[in-house]
Design a protein around this motif. Sequence first.
Motif, mmCIF file in Angstrom:
data_model
loop_
_atom_site.group_PDB
_atom_site.id
_atom_site.type_symbol
_atom_site.label_atom_id
_atom_site.label_comp_id
_atom_site.label_asym_id
_atom_site.label_seq_id
_atom_site.Cartn_x
_atom_site.Cartn_y
_atom_site.Cartn_z
ATOM 1 N N LEU A 1 0.824 -1.207 0.000
ATOM 2 C CA LEU A 1 0.000 0.000 0.000
ATOM 3 C C LEU A 1 0.860 1.260 0.000
ATOM 4 O O LEU A 1 0.604 2.211 -0.732
ATOM 5 N N SER A 2 1.892 1.252 0.813
ATOM 6 C CA SER A 2 2.697 2.463 0.920
ATOM 7 C C SER A 2 3.650 2.594 -0.263
ATOM 8 O O SER A 2 4.030 3.702 -0.631
ATOM 9 N N ALA A 3 4.032 1.467 -0.871
ATOM 10 C CA ALA A 3 4.945 1.558 -2.006
ATOM 11 C C ALA A 3 4.211 2.044 -3.244
ATOM 12 O O ALA A 3 4.696 2.923 -3.958
ATOM 13 N N VAL A 4 3.025 1.483 -3.539
ATOM 14 C CA VAL A 4 2.282 1.866 -4.740
ATOM 15 C C VAL A 4 0.829 2.154 -4.403
ATOM 16 O O VAL A 4 -0.056 1.365 -4.692
ATOM 17 N N PRO A 5 0.566 3.323 -3.764
ATOM 18 C CA PRO A 5 -0.822 3.648 -3.415
ATOM 19 C C PRO A 5 -1.705 3.748 -4.660
ATOM 20 O O PRO A 5 -2.909 3.546 -4.583
ATOM 21 N N GLY A 6 -1.119 4.035 -5.826
ATOM 22 C CA GLY A 6 -1.878 4.192 -7.056
ATOM 23 C C GLY A 6 -2.631 2.940 -7.464
ATOM 24 O O GLY A 6 -3.612 3.002 -8.203
ATOM 25 N N TRP A 7 -2.185 1.779 -7.001
ATOM 26 C CA TRP A 7 -2.876 0.538 -7.344
ATOM 27 C C TRP A 7 -4.234 0.430 -6.671
ATOM 28 O O TRP A 7 -5.085 -0.332 -7.087
ATOM 29 N N PHE A 8 -4.390 1.151 -5.563
ATOM 30 C CA PHE A 8 -5.591 0.946 -4.761
ATOM 31 C C PHE A 8 -6.597 2.080 -4.904
ATOM 32 O O PHE A 8 -7.720 1.962 -4.508
ATOM 33 N N THR A 9 -6.168 3.193 -5.430
ATOM 34 C CA THR A 9 -7.081 4.314 -5.601
ATOM 35 C C THR A 9 -6.699 5.081 -6.858
ATOM 36 O O THR A 9 -5.512 5.217 -7.165
ATOM 37 N N SER A 10 -7.722 5.581 -7.570
ATOM 38 C CA SER A 10 -7.412 6.251 -8.832
ATOM 39 C C SER A 10 -6.994 7.692 -8.579
ATOM 40 O O SER A 10 -6.242 8.263 -9.335
ATOM 41 N N GLY A 11 -7.488 8.307 -7.487
ATOM 42 C CA GLY A 11 -7.172 9.714 -7.261
ATOM 43 C C GLY A 11 -5.876 9.893 -6.497
ATOM 44 O O GLY A 11 -5.284 8.944 -6.009
ATOM 45 N N THR A 12 -5.400 11.133 -6.435
ATOM 46 C CA THR A 12 -4.326 11.438 -5.508
ATOM 47 C C THR A 12 -4.779 12.617 -4.660
ATOM 48 O O THR A 12 -5.492 13.497 -5.167
ATOM 49 N N PRO A 13 -4.404 12.654 -3.384
ATOM 50 C CA PRO A 13 -4.860 13.749 -2.521
ATOM 51 C C PRO A 13 -4.143 15.053 -2.821
ATOM 52 O O PRO A 13 -4.512 16.095 -2.293
ATOM 53 N N PHE A 14 -3.105 15.004 -3.670
ATOM 54 C CA PHE A 14 -2.298 16.209 -3.882
ATOM 55 C C PHE A 14 -2.729 16.985 -5.122
ATOM 56 O O PHE A 14 -2.207 18.050 -5.397
ATOM 57 N N ALA A 15 -3.683 16.446 -5.908
ATOM 58 C CA ALA A 15 -4.129 17.152 -7.105
ATOM 59 C C ALA A 15 -4.889 18.415 -6.699
ATOM 60 O O ALA A 15 -5.494 18.473 -5.620
ATOM 61 N N ALA A 16 -4.854 19.422 -7.577
ATOM 62 C CA ALA A 16 -5.469 20.708 -7.245
ATOM 63 C C ALA A 16 -6.977 20.579 -7.071
ATOM 64 O O ALA A 16 -7.581 21.266 -6.255
ATOM 65 N N ASN A 17 -7.601 19.668 -7.852
ATOM 66 C CA ASN A 17 -9.064 19.546 -7.775
ATOM 67 C C ASN A 17 -9.484 18.324 -6.949
ATOM 68 O O ASN A 17 -10.555 17.778 -7.136
ATOM 69 N N ALA A 18 -8.620 17.902 -6.035
ATOM 70 C CA ALA A 18 -8.898 16.676 -5.278
ATOM 71 C C ALA A 18 -10.097 16.832 -4.348
ATOM 72 O O ALA A 18 -10.796 15.871 -4.081
ATOM 73 N N CYS A 19 -10.319 18.031 -3.840
ATOM 74 C CA CYS A 19 -11.376 18.196 -2.854
ATOM 75 C C CYS A 19 -12.440 19.172 -3.357
ATOM 76 O O CYS A 19 -12.113 20.176 -3.993
ATOM 77 N N THR A 20 -13.686 18.876 -3.092
ATOM 78 C CA THR A 20 -14.778 19.777 -3.435
ATOM 79 C C THR A 20 -15.520 20.117 -2.149
ATOM 80 O O THR A 20 -16.015 19.226 -1.469
ATOM 81 N N LEU A 21 -15.589 21.391 -1.838
ATOM 82 C CA LEU A 21 -16.169 21.803 -0.555
ATOM 83 C C LEU A 21 -17.634 21.390 -0.406
ATOM 84 O O LEU A 21 -18.115 21.178 0.699
ATOM 85 N N GLN A 22 -18.314 21.253 -1.559
ATOM 86 C CA GLN A 22 -19.719 20.839 -1.512
ATOM 87 C C GLN A 22 -19.879 19.495 -0.792
ATOM 88 O O GLN A 22 -20.900 19.236 -0.180
#
Lengths: 313, 312
Positions: free
Chosen positions: B61-82
């Motif tokens: 999980l820690s080596a390749v988090p991309g395998w388990f989730t398509s998003g990344t928390p660091f992208a600019a549009n990762a969060c929507t306040l709604q």
Amino acid sequence: MGRYLIRRLIQAIPVLLGATFLIYFLTFALGGDPVQALAGEKKADPLVAAMLREKYHLDDPFLVQYWNYLTGVLQGNLGETLNGRQVLDLITEAFPYTVNLAIVAFAIEALVGVTAGIMAALRRGKFLDQLVLLSTLLVISIPVFVTGFVLQLLLGVELKELGFDFFPVSFNESDGFKAYLLPGFILASTSLAYVTRLTRTSLMETMRADYVRTAVAKGLPRRRVVVNHALRNALIPIVTFLGADLGSLMGGAVITENIFNINGIGGLIAQAIRLDQGTVLVGVVTLLVLVYLLANLIVDLLYAVLDPRIRYA
Amino acid sequence: MTDTQTAGAPSTGTAASGPAGGKKDEKQERIASLWSDAWRDLRSNPIFLIGAFLVFCMLVLSAVPGWFTSGTPFAANACTLQNSLKPPTGENWFGFDVQGCDIYTRTIWAARNSVIVGVVTTTLVLTVGGALGLLAGWLGGIMDSILSRITEIFFAIPLLLGGMLIMSGREGNAWTVSAVLATLGWPQIFRIMRSSVLQHKNNDYVVAARALGASTVRITLRHILPNAIAPVIVVGAISLGVYIGAEAALSYLGIGVQPPEISWGLMISDAKDRFLQAPHVLLFPAAALSITVLAFIMVGDAVRDALDPKLR
């Protein structure tokens, strides 16, 4: 006995000196600039900054600063913060809360832990034993701040709605002893699990000793064999753990105090870190080191009480 | 005597009678060391197997988090306040936090910092504490006295408070946290290593090796170290979990890993103010943290039981 006590007290001196030096070094020689921290986001007024540096000897070499601090401590002066409050006053205000909390936690840890450990050891492999092993494993793995919030919700809020108001959500001094109950339990939880496991293993091992078999063969009632013969000897590692734990309970209280809004040492430390008040940090940690050394000394003296084979000349 | 043993004995028996089993069995008897006995025990111990599986999952999980989730928390549009504080749904398993970020993605990505702290701290502690402990135990004399006095000083400082003290006013990330925890943690390994070496140093096999003319370095590294290292490994595995917990505690107090980096402790700290309103925001990272710590403690516990001849 007296000579042993004196020798131990003398031995504690280098440890105390070393620990204060280490703490002082880590805080001040490597830390940030306290004068700038006092000014916050703005740039510190150069005149004021120079005055403060002069007053608190901040430009002296590190070793000179440490020496000044140490001689101050020996005269009962823990220094003062840059906004002019005596560190000793701050500590004496906050200390009683933490001491009360630690005592409650310590009592819960010792009573519940040892009892659960004895019960598990005497029913080795049975359901109760497995239950104790499993629950202690869980308690050890779940961080204190998680247990804290969950129990605060379950016991403080949900239970109160059902009409049982035993565990206040937030600390209030007027609640007296009741206010310390839930925080004390949460502070004790991890150590409680360790004490339980330690008691279980230690008692199980002692129950196999020859003198216990002799006691059983003499026809003593089981209760007497366990309590008077086996437990007394099995207590030695447990007392060692409890003694060392007293200091870490007071240190670990930071998180519990944070959850329940208790203005003890934890709140003081959090504030000191925010304001970069190194003197307060050093004072508190030095005090806890003292507690640790004293607790260890008491533990060593208790050995002789528990096991008559151990004598101190 | 215990359940695991009665249940374990036949299962190893059937495993050994397979086609490759005969050869393997012979080899094991030839070595018949503490470790091979322990390994035989461990293979049939469910606690060890579950723990090891969880540890393996965490490492992947820690080596390749991309395998388990398509998003990344660091992208600019990762969060929507709604989406703020929305509870879990079929699409977003863990729901959303106060900023409207997907908790599942954040929890997965936060594993990395915890694993880094755990592994780096344990490695540092094992190397420094182990090497010094070996040295003190083997050389004895003044060297031993000096090193032992130094560890006493470190022992007197509580781990969490000491960590807070050093971390305050310093840049917080996984590496500095590891360094700080290792600075305070090595004396524990030192003590265990030292006493373990002292126990083994006067054994017959050491005298025999010496009589055969082996050098001190050779005796220490080839004979004493492999025998004395068992308790150190056990404590190492257990304390790896403890260090992960300590990192979370420091981050929770706001002086560990700093945003924009993510850590379970940080997520719990962010969620605590709205715990009564939206408990899921706190509970998912808390569960991930607890399971990770549990996994390492389970492995360490099982290895200790397997290595302890008294329980056989």
